[in-house]
Scaffold this motif. Sequence first.
Motif, PDB file in Angstrom:
ATOM      1  N   THR A  85       0.808  -1.220   0.000  1.00  0.00           N
ATOM      2  CA  THR A  85       0.000   0.000   0.000  1.00  0.00           C
ATOM      3  C   THR A  85       0.846   1.278   0.000  1.00  0.00           C
ATOM      4  OG1 THR A  85      -0.235  -0.330   2.389  1.00  0.00           O
ATOM      5  CG2 THR A  85      -2.100  -0.970   1.008  1.00  0.00           C
ATOM      6  N   ASP A  86       2.160   1.139   0.213  1.00  0.00           N
ATOM      7  CA  ASP A  86       3.050   2.309   0.080  1.00  0.00           C
ATOM      8  C   ASP A  86       3.484   2.508  -1.368  1.00  0.00           C
ATOM      9  OD1 ASP A  86       3.005   2.869   2.775  1.00  0.00           O
ATOM     10  OD2 ASP A  86       4.849   1.758   3.226  1.00  0.00           O
ATOM     11  N   GLY A  87       3.119   1.555  -2.229  1.00  0.00           N
ATOM     12  CA  GLY A  87       3.607   1.558  -3.608  1.00  0.00           C
ATOM     13  C   GLY A  87       3.022   2.672  -4.450  1.00  0.00           C
ATOM     14  N   THR A  88       3.886   3.286  -5.249  1.00  0.00           N
ATOM     15  CA  THR A  88       3.483   4.266  -6.264  1.00  0.00           C
ATOM     16  C   THR A  88       4.343   4.004  -7.502  1.00  0.00           C
ATOM     17  OG1 THR A  88       5.135   5.877  -5.537  1.00  0.00           O
ATOM     18  CG2 THR A  88       2.928   6.072  -4.549  1.00  0.00           C
ATOM     19  N   ILE A  89       3.979   4.617  -8.620  1.00  0.00           N
ATOM     20  CA  ILE A  89       4.777   4.464  -9.841  1.00  0.00           C
ATOM     21  C   ILE A  89       6.186   5.013  -9.599  1.00  0.00           C
ATOM     22  CG2 ILE A  89       4.984   5.059 -12.290  1.00  0.00           C
ATOM     23  CD1 ILE A  89       2.700   3.061 -11.609  1.00  0.00           C
ATOM     24  N   SER A  90       6.285   6.165  -8.934  1.00  0.00           N
ATOM     25  CA  SER A  90       7.610   6.754  -8.656  1.00  0.00           C
ATOM     26  C   SER A  90       8.468   5.815  -7.818  1.00  0.00           C
ATOM     27  CB  SER A  90       7.463   8.089  -7.923  1.00  0.00           C
ATOM     28  OG  SER A  90       6.870   9.059  -8.744  1.00  0.00           O
ATOM     29  N   ARG A  91       7.864   5.194  -6.831  1.00  0.00           N
ATOM     30  CA  ARG A  91       8.596   4.307  -5.927  1.00  0.00           C
ATOM     31  C   ARG A  91       9.076   3.050  -6.670  1.00  0.00           C
ATOM     32  NH1 ARG A  91       8.346   3.367   0.005  1.00  0.00           N
ATOM     33  NH2 ARG A  91       8.125   1.165   0.481  1.00  0.00           N
ATOM     34  N   TRP A  92       8.172   2.457  -7.461  1.00  0.00           N
ATOM     35  CA  TRP A  92       8.541   1.242  -8.195  1.00  0.00           C
ATOM     36  C   TRP A  92       9.532   1.560  -9.317  1.00  0.00           C
ATOM     37  CZ3 TRP A  92       2.663   0.034  -7.992  1.00  0.00           C
ATOM     38  CH2 TRP A  92       2.358  -0.518  -6.731  1.00  0.00           C
ATOM     39  N   LEU A  93       9.419   2.758  -9.905  1.00  0.00           N
ATOM     40  CA  LEU A  93      10.398   3.196 -10.904  1.00  0.00           C
ATOM     41  C   LEU A  93      11.782   3.359 -10.258  1.00  0.00           C
ATOM     42  CD1 LEU A  93      11.198   4.375 -13.711  1.00  0.00           C
ATOM     43  CD2 LEU A  93      10.420   6.601 -12.858  1.00  0.00           C
ATOM     44  N   GLU A  94      11.818   3.939  -9.075  1.00  0.00           N
ATOM     45  CA  GLU A  94      13.086   4.098  -8.353  1.00  0.00           C
ATOM     46  C   GLU A  94      13.752   2.738  -8.123  1.00  0.00           C
ATOM     47  OE1 GLU A  94      14.781   6.005  -4.129  1.00  0.00           O
ATOM     48  OE2 GLU A  94      12.678   5.373  -4.269  1.00  0.00           O
ATOM     49  N   GLU A  95      12.941   1.729  -7.814  1.00  0.00           N
ATOM     50  CA  GLU A  95      13.479   0.385  -7.575  1.00  0.00           C
ATOM     51  C   GLU A  95      14.029  -0.225  -8.867  1.00  0.00           C
ATOM     52  OE1 GLU A  95      10.190   0.099  -4.050  1.00  0.00           O
ATOM     53  OE2 GLU A  95       9.945  -1.210  -5.796  1.00  0.00           O
ATOM     54  N   ALA A  96      13.291  -0.039  -9.977  1.00  0.00           N
ATOM     55  CA  ALA A  96      13.752  -0.544 -11.270  1.00  0.00           C
ATOM     56  C   ALA A  96      15.080   0.115 -11.650  1.00  0.00           C
ATOM     57  CB  ALA A  96      12.700  -0.285 -12.350  1.00  0.00           C
ATOM     58  N   LEU A  97      15.157   1.432 -11.478  1.00  0.00           N
ATOM     59  CA  LEU A  97      16.397   2.160 -11.767  1.00  0.00           C
ATOM     60  C   LEU A  97      17.534   1.661 -10.876  1.00  0.00           C
ATOM     61  CD1 LEU A  97      14.973   5.771 -12.155  1.00  0.00           C
ATOM     62  CD2 LEU A  97      16.303   4.565 -13.902  1.00  0.00           C
ATOM     63  N   GLY A  98      17.216   1.409  -9.600  1.00  0.00           N
ATOM     64  CA  GLY A  98      18.224   0.943  -8.648  1.00  0.00           C
ATOM     65  C   GLY A  98      18.794  -0.410  -9.033  1.00  0.00           C
ATOM     66  N   VAL A  99      17.921  -1.326  -9.428  1.00  0.00           N
ATOM     67  CA  VAL A  99      18.372  -2.678  -9.808  1.00  0.00           C
ATOM     68  C   VAL A  99      19.222  -2.614 -11.080  1.00  0.00           C
ATOM     69  CG1 VAL A  99      17.597  -4.946 -10.626  1.00  0.00           C
ATOM     70  CG2 VAL A  99      16.509  -3.907  -8.630  1.00  0.00           C
ATOM     71  N   VAL A 100      18.790  -1.825 -12.052  1.00  0.00           N
ATOM     72  CA  VAL A 100      19.558  -1.712 -13.300  1.00  0.00           C
ATOM     73  C   VAL A 100      20.926  -1.067 -13.031  1.00  0.00           C
ATOM     74  CG1 VAL A 100      19.638  -0.591 -15.576  1.00  0.00           C
ATOM     75  CG2 VAL A 100      17.531  -1.711 -14.821  1.00  0.00           C
ATOM     76  N   ALA A 101      20.929   0.003 -12.226  1.00  0.00           N
ATOM     77  CA  ALA A 101      22.200   0.671 -11.911  1.00  0.00           C
ATOM     78  C   ALA A 101      23.142  -0.273 -11.172  1.00  0.00           C
ATOM     79  CB  ALA A 101      21.937   1.926 -11.075  1.00  0.00           C
ATOM     80  N   HIS A 102      22.580  -1.113 -10.296  1.00  0.00           N
ATOM     81  CA  HIS A 102      23.392  -2.033  -9.492  1.00  0.00           C
ATOM     82  C   HIS A 102      23.972  -3.167 -10.334  1.00  0.00           C
ATOM     83  CE1 HIS A 102      24.742  -4.202  -5.949  1.00  0.00           C
ATOM     84  NE2 HIS A 102      24.086  -5.282  -6.364  1.00  0.00           N
ATOM     85  N   THR A 103      23.194  -3.659 -11.285  1.00  0.00           N
ATOM     86  CA  THR A 103      23.631  -4.817 -12.074  1.00  0.00           C
ATOM     87  C   THR A 103      24.471  -4.405 -13.289  1.00  0.00           C
ATOM     88  OG1 THR A 103      21.458  -4.802 -13.161  1.00  0.00           O
ATOM     89  CG2 THR A 103      21.749  -6.333 -11.331  1.00  0.00           C
ATOM     90  N   LYS A 104      24.385  -3.119 -13.671  1.00  0.00           N
ATOM     91  CA  LYS A 104      25.275  -2.522 -14.691  1.00  0.00           C
ATOM     92  C   LYS A 104      25.295  -3.212 -16.062  1.00  0.00           C
ATOM     93  CE  LYS A 104      28.673  -0.373 -11.565  1.00  0.00           C
ATOM     94  NZ  LYS A 104      28.022  -0.609 -10.268  1.00  0.00           N
ATOM     95  N   PRO A 105      24.149  -3.538 -16.650  1.00  0.00           N
ATOM     96  CA  PRO A 105      24.191  -4.059 -18.020  1.00  0.00           C
ATOM     97  C   PRO A 105      24.583  -2.939 -18.991  1.00  0.00           C
ATOM     98  CG  PRO A 105      21.921  -3.647 -17.371  1.00  0.00           C
ATOM     99  CD  PRO A 105      22.766  -3.383 -16.157  1.00  0.00           C
ATOM    100  N   GLU A 106      25.273  -3.289 -20.075  1.00  0.00           N
ATOM    101  CA  GLU A 106      25.668  -2.267 -21.059  1.00  0.00           C
ATOM    102  C   GLU A 106      24.520  -1.947 -22.024  1.00  0.00           C
ATOM    103  OE1 GLU A 106      29.304  -3.157 -23.111  1.00  0.00           O
ATOM    104  OE2 GLU A 106      30.372  -3.555 -21.222  1.00  0.00           O
ATOM    105  N   ARG A 107      23.792  -2.999 -22.395  1.00  0.00           N
ATOM    106  CA  ARG A 107      22.644  -2.833 -23.298  1.00  0.00           C
ATOM    107  C   ARG A 107      21.482  -3.645 -22.742  1.00  0.00           C
ATOM    108  NH1 ARG A 107      23.620  -5.144 -28.520  1.00  0.00           N
ATOM    109  NH2 ARG A 107      25.263  -6.379 -27.581  1.00  0.00           N
TER     110      ARG A 107
END
Length: 266
Positions: A85-107
């Motif tokens: 119930t704390d979930g919002t698009i901004s919050r879930w987007l932040e998590e997606a960005l965080g996972v991608v930044a952490h895993t560092k794929p090139e493409r």
Amino acid sequence: MSDAISASEPQFLAVGEGAAARDIAYVVRPAQEGNNGPALVWLSGYRSDMEGTKAIELDRLAAESGLSCIRFDYSGHGVSKGAFTDGTISRWLEEALGVVAHTKPERVILVGSSMGGWIALRLAQEFAKRADAPKLQGMVLIAPAPDFTSDLIEPNLTKKEKASLAERGFFEERSEYSPEPNIYTRALIEDGRENQVLTGIIEVGCPVHILQGMKDPDVPFQHAMKLVEHLPADDVVLTFIRDGDHRLSRPQDIERMLFAVKEMAG
């Protein structure tokens, strides 16, 4: 330990600070040695997680093709921490960005289902602002639901639902997919307005393939047509599946998804 088993053990990434901190579960299947293809990034729908049929089939395709696959659960979903119930698009987007930044794929190829399609489009916008973001090679969107809060929920609210939002901060509706009702919060709806993408040209800078069922009770097929109108600058393919529902999880639907991903991965 086999690839299938080793790839399914989730790790956790801390996202957010203070009271907003939450541990996000993610799974990375590493690419086969010497394979420089794009990483496949799975983006689930509302109340779905990385163990759903389509997510698992995408991971299987990655294993067969030697590609990397990144899956994760939004906060309040699957095995990630945090309240749904704390979930919002901004919050879930932040998590997606965080996972991608952490895993560092090139493409990457972003594969988004329902709400995950909205997250994918917002990710593309955020990638464009960041020098260290991966190159976006393509997007496959399955029954995408961008702006669903403002376009599909708000115009259809009943008096009772409006009153519940005003008095309790949320309303519930029966779910076709779970015994638990869907919960939509005032915060989700208000934040959704801040994340609208169907307001002008969406520059994603890559090919997009949309798969849409024409018997989808949740996201009408006209919504996919509206999305296409906002993607005129890019190579866009829209495939209508005449007897397709919202989930598009039947074997023939999965085949279409995997074919679209394979085509983009080259």
